[in-house]
Design an enzyme around this catalytic site. Sequence first.
Site, PDB file in Angstrom:
ATOM      1  N   ASP A  94      68.930  47.026   0.420  1.00  0.00           N
ATOM      2  CA  ASP A  94      69.628  45.790   0.052  1.00  0.00           C
ATOM      3  C   ASP A  94      69.654  45.527  -1.385  1.00  0.00           C
ATOM      4  OD1 ASP A  94      69.946  44.979   2.732  1.00  0.00           O
ATOM      5  OD2 ASP A  94      68.004  44.296   2.782  1.00  0.00           O
TER       6      ASP A  94
ATOM      7  N   HIS B 158      75.784  47.225   4.586  1.00  0.00           N
ATOM      8  CA  HIS B 158      76.276  47.015   3.019  1.00  0.00           C
ATOM      9  C   HIS B 158      77.562  46.045   3.128  1.00  0.00           C
ATOM     10  CE1 HIS B 158      74.740  50.633   1.456  1.00  0.00           C
ATOM     11  NE2 HIS B 158      75.446  51.462   2.118  1.00  0.00           N
TER      12      HIS B 158
ATOM     13  N   THR C  91      65.376  46.289  13.720  1.00  0.00           N
ATOM     14  CA  THR C  91      66.719  45.653  14.036  1.00  0.00           C
ATOM     15  C   THR C  91      67.274  46.031  15.537  1.00  0.00           C
ATOM     16  OG1 THR C  91      68.069  47.527  13.205  1.00  0.00           O
ATOM     17  CG2 THR C  91      67.327  45.842  11.595  1.00  0.00           C
TER      18      THR C  91
ATOM     19  N   ARG D  28      65.714  37.317   4.428  1.00  0.00           N
ATOM     20  CA  ARG D  28      64.853  38.515   3.569  1.00  0.00           C
ATOM     21  C   ARG D  28      63.784  37.826   3.097  1.00  0.00           C
ATOM     22  NH1 ARG D  28      70.393  41.079   1.378  1.00  0.00           N
ATOM     23  NH2 ARG D  28      71.087  42.142   3.345  1.00  0.00           N
TER      24      ARG D  28
END
Length: 424
Positions: free
Chosen positions: A12, A40, A127, A306
């Site tokens: 990221d 992205h 994930t 995050r």
Amino acid sequence: MVKAVVGANWGDEGKGKITDMLAKEADIIIRYQGGANAGHTIVNSYGKFALHTLPSGVFYDHTTSIIGNGVALNIPLLFKEIQSIVEKGVPTPKILVSDRAQIVMPYHILFDQYEEERLGKNSFGSTKSGIAPFYSDKYAKIGFQVSELFDEEHLQKKVESVVEQKNIILEYLYHKPTLNVEELMKTLLEYREMVAPYVEDVSLFLDKAIKEGKTILLEGQLGTLKDPDHGIYPMVTSSSTLAAYGAIGAGIPPYEIKQIITVCKAYSSAVGAGAFVSEIFGEEADELRRRGGDGGEYGATTGRPRRMGWFDCVASKYGCRMQGTTDVAFTVLDVLGYLDEIPVCIGYEIDGKVTTDFPVTHLLEKAKPVFEVLPGWKCDIRGIKKYEDLPENCRRYIEFIEERIGYPITMISNGPGREDIVYR
Ligand code: GDP
């Protein structure tokens, strides 16, 4: 000329934007590792896109986008992603998929979920895109290459054998419904239909392209610290995130990679579990998260918040070194304009000793950050094009970090758009 765009940290970092920007001058853009587990985010004249499988070059009509053999290929997702960008008015991209790329099977996604459930609080924070089970099967030699879809007899036999093994685990370890051979075959034949127009002997295609002097970009996913060998094992991803792996995951000679652009974000963020030395919490973290990136620091795939931290010179110096960095692209610097003072992590204290060398995982877990506080610049730097026009404290921040990481910062990104870049 082959260039790689890779991440120095936990992912990221803004690689998508840098690749998209460099793609303007490129002929070919290749994804060479990872899968649809990370994404992205790209902002351009067509809108805002979260790409998980397609390389960032798909928005230009002069480029060929390639899914290399090293990728964990989720065929229905690739198919959907192509449709979704075409629906928004992007010209149909030229896409090639390596005949040696392996396929993320529906059961890989299930096993990823089941295993995280089984691990409970000790889970990896996956994930759940099937990536770890996919790469496990690849190296256990029971994965499926795209080319195998085109030999039905062989495929049937292999599916039968794999299902037999998977069903034992499903039944006795996870206590979940078992797989059915006919159903799986049907799904795989649908996958074949979806992928057929794109399949190519990619390494042969690239050999020719290199000889013709084409400009080729290798687009990395995640960053050094998620590399299975050189990252924060076991809190890593399942394929190498290093530029060196670009040679393998695309099928080109290693000596062809001439430029390695390592992307570093002006502060830190991470997803998933694992040590994160310069992490910050509470209101300080919430504010940075809210202001971060373009619309906040939330996962492009999962939407989860995050973890946030200040810039980490120790991790980034190591991250750049392991990539073999020739250029650093320093991104998302505009976001820090609200701060009076900006802490930077310049060392780790481990067992009473301060080091600037990134340690192995069990020592990393003991590391405490040593911060130096730099003055902020308290203004908006978006729109600035020349390095000299950046505020003095902003330049000081860049130069301070450049000296500590030891690699040249040649590009500074001061906004999410393609044009928001300062070359140095
Ligand atoms: P990647 O996986 O490394 O490509 O990174 P992500 O796409 O997850 O995160 C980068 C985020 O920051 C995206 O939302 C980008 O649009 C945004 N971004 C990239 N560069 C800049 C920048 O210089 N400034 C700002 N404000 N946002 C940026």
